[in-house]
Design an enzyme around this catalytic site. Sequence first.
Site, PDB file in Angstrom:
ATOM      1  CG  ASN A 213      -0.211  -0.085   2.513  1.00 29.09           C
ATOM      2  OD1 ASN A 213       0.594   0.779   2.821  1.00 29.09           O
ATOM      3  ND2 ASN A 213      -0.459  -1.156   3.277  1.00 29.09           N
ATOM      4  CG  ASP A 282      -6.748  -4.675   6.006  1.00 27.80           C
ATOM      5  OD1 ASP A 282      -6.373  -4.764   7.193  1.00 27.80           O
ATOM      6  OD2 ASP A 282      -7.217  -3.623   5.507  1.00 27.80           O
ATOM      7  CE  LYS A 292       8.962 -11.951 -14.030  1.00 22.23           C
ATOM      8  NZ  LYS A 292       9.853 -11.387 -15.022  1.00 22.23           N
ATOM      9  CG  PHE A 326      -2.606   5.841  13.542  1.00 20.80           C
ATOM     10  CD1 PHE A 326      -1.940   5.270  14.613  1.00 20.80           C
ATOM     11  CD2 PHE A 326      -2.374   7.166  13.222  1.00 20.80           C
ATOM     12  CE1 PHE A 326      -1.046   6.017  15.365  1.00 20.80           C
ATOM     13  CE2 PHE A 326      -1.482   7.922  13.964  1.00 20.80           C
ATOM     14  CZ  PHE A 326      -0.815   7.352  15.045  1.00 20.80           C
ATOM     15  CE  LYS A 340     -11.663   0.972  10.852  1.00 17.42           C
ATOM     16  NZ  LYS A 340     -10.919   1.612   9.791  1.00 17.42           N
ATOM     17  CE  LYS A 344      -9.069  -2.589  14.326  1.00 15.51           C
ATOM     18  NZ  LYS A 344      -8.026  -2.732  13.332  1.00 15.51           N
TER      19      LYS A 344
HETATM   20  O1  C5P Z   1      -9.405  -1.757  10.863  1.00 13.80           O
HETATM   21  P1  C5P Z   1      -8.364  -0.854  10.323  1.00 13.80           P
HETATM   22  O2  C5P Z   1      -7.350  -1.556   9.476  1.00 13.80           O
HETATM   23  O3  C5P Z   1      -8.830   0.408   9.713  1.00 13.80           O
HETATM   24  O4  C5P Z   1      -7.609  -0.398  11.660  1.00 13.80           O
HETATM   25  C1  C5P Z   1      -6.501   0.405  11.639  1.00 13.80           C
HETATM   26  C2  C5P Z   1      -5.659   0.190  12.865  1.00 13.80           C
HETATM   27  O5  C5P Z   1      -5.497  -1.205  13.140  1.00 13.80           O
HETATM   28  C3  C5P Z   1      -4.273   0.715  12.653  1.00 13.80           C
HETATM   29  O6  C5P Z   1      -3.783   1.195  13.884  1.00 13.80           O
HETATM   30  C4  C5P Z   1      -3.519  -0.508  12.146  1.00 13.80           C
HETATM   31  O7  C5P Z   1      -2.140  -0.391  12.427  1.00 13.80           O
HETATM   32  C5  C5P Z   1      -4.167  -1.640  12.931  1.00 13.80           C
HETATM   33  N1  C5P Z   1      -4.229  -2.916  12.197  1.00 13.80           N
HETATM   34  C6  C5P Z   1      -3.590  -4.032  12.704  1.00 13.80           C
HETATM   35  N2  C5P Z   1      -3.660  -5.233  12.022  1.00 13.80           N
HETATM   36  C7  C5P Z   1      -4.338  -5.325  10.862  1.00 13.80           C
HETATM   37  C8  C5P Z   1      -4.999  -4.202  10.349  1.00 13.80           C
HETATM   38  C9  C5P Z   1      -4.913  -2.997  11.033  1.00 13.80           C
HETATM   39  O8  C5P Z   1      -2.961  -3.944  13.763  1.00 13.80           O
HETATM   40  N3  C5P Z   1      -4.379  -6.497  10.244  1.00 13.80           N
END
Ligand code: C5P
Length: 404
Positions: A213, A282, A292, A326, A340, A344
């Site tokens: 990304n 994600d 390859k 974040f 979130k 979380k």
């Molecule tokens: O759910 P989202 O990806 O928007 O959440 C963002 C937050 O969760 C960020 O702080 C990111 O570093 C963390 N995150 C994580 N593991 C993932 C996806 C996001 O720790 N697989």
Amino acid sequence: MEPLHSGNSQNVVLGVSGGIACYKAVELVRLLIRESFRVRVIMTKESMKFVTPLTFQTISGQPVATELFSLTQESQIGHINIADFAELLLIAPATANVIGKIAAGIADDLLTTVVMATQAPVLLAPSMNVHMYQNPILQENIRKLKGLGYHFMEPAEGYLACGYEGKGRLPDPAEVLEEIKSLLKKKDLLGHRLLITAGPNREPLDPVRYLSNRSSGKMGYALARMGARRGAEVILVSGPTALDPPSGVRRISVTTAAEMRDAVLKEFPRCTAVLMAAAVADFRPVNSISKKIKKGKKSLQLTLRPNPDILKELGENKNGKILIGFAAETETLVANARRKLREKNLDLIVANDVTEPGSGFDGDTNVATLLDSKGGVDPLPLMRKEELADRIYDHLLKLKANSK
Ligand code: C5P
């Protein structure tokens, strides 16, 4: 002439003693002025053989002080006046001679007299031939001064103007600037051990391709830099970025989300707070192919599997640690961020709309709203990522104080 005590920016007095690295001190003054420090330069007699006062005067925009008992200089910028003006006194380059004089309590010129008179912290950046630097008399003097509270920067290693290779170079002006900022900062995060993540992940598709990304890592690195400046111990778990690790920070480099998770879980038990600024991938390809992928196919289907949510996992086993997440959003910013925060089990979430100008991935600025678990909402204006990092730490300290 401008009065000495005015303005909001911080006052640095730079003492320049006579070494070839004087020319680097000119660049340092330029950097300080660019960051709105007010700079007064004192030059020793020997240093003026390398660089003229006019150079420093032009760059600093202020008269350069060179003499202790000059009729004009003493009435305009006398030694006590300069000593009081200083919020930090830096000597760069610091020669063996000036270090020796200070250690012996000698004040026989303007610079050493100002050192005697100032109440500001004093930072010395020695620069000289490697054998002079290793000389036990100098080393004894440095030890003595450190014991008295004087700060020193280690000289850098490399090619020296005298022709030798070794330790003796004045560190890069940018590093000296960082040290100045760190010394001028309140150490209100002392005792904290911050675990910070930054940057993107790369999830391999085959030996030459990956999914990733647009994260540059700048927000996480700004957090690491400001955390270290404020006295915290900082561990930075970083995905691939083009950034240098901030000074005083331990960096652990990772690539995939799985590697990031391993590093975070390993460091988590010993930290006091986690700031997850990384743009964790994600999804990852179900099968990373060892050869390859050939072109020529009409279409190619990728099957992706979700990665574990690292932050959510930490939230399920918090153990009294502060968790900061974040949320980079493109719509319904506050509602999504609040969800979130709850899901979380976070203490604070930094929400930013990445579609807004000046906000988001690659720039040096951000527009964010801070939401905390007590219901607090703090919409912040456009600011540099370093400043945002400071605001986040202010909020972290408030949360900590309220939880006592
Ligand atoms: O759910 P989202 O990806 O928007 O959440 C963002 C937050 O969760 C960020 O702080 C990111 O570093 C963390 N995150 C994580 N593991 C993932 C996806 C996001 O720790 N697989």
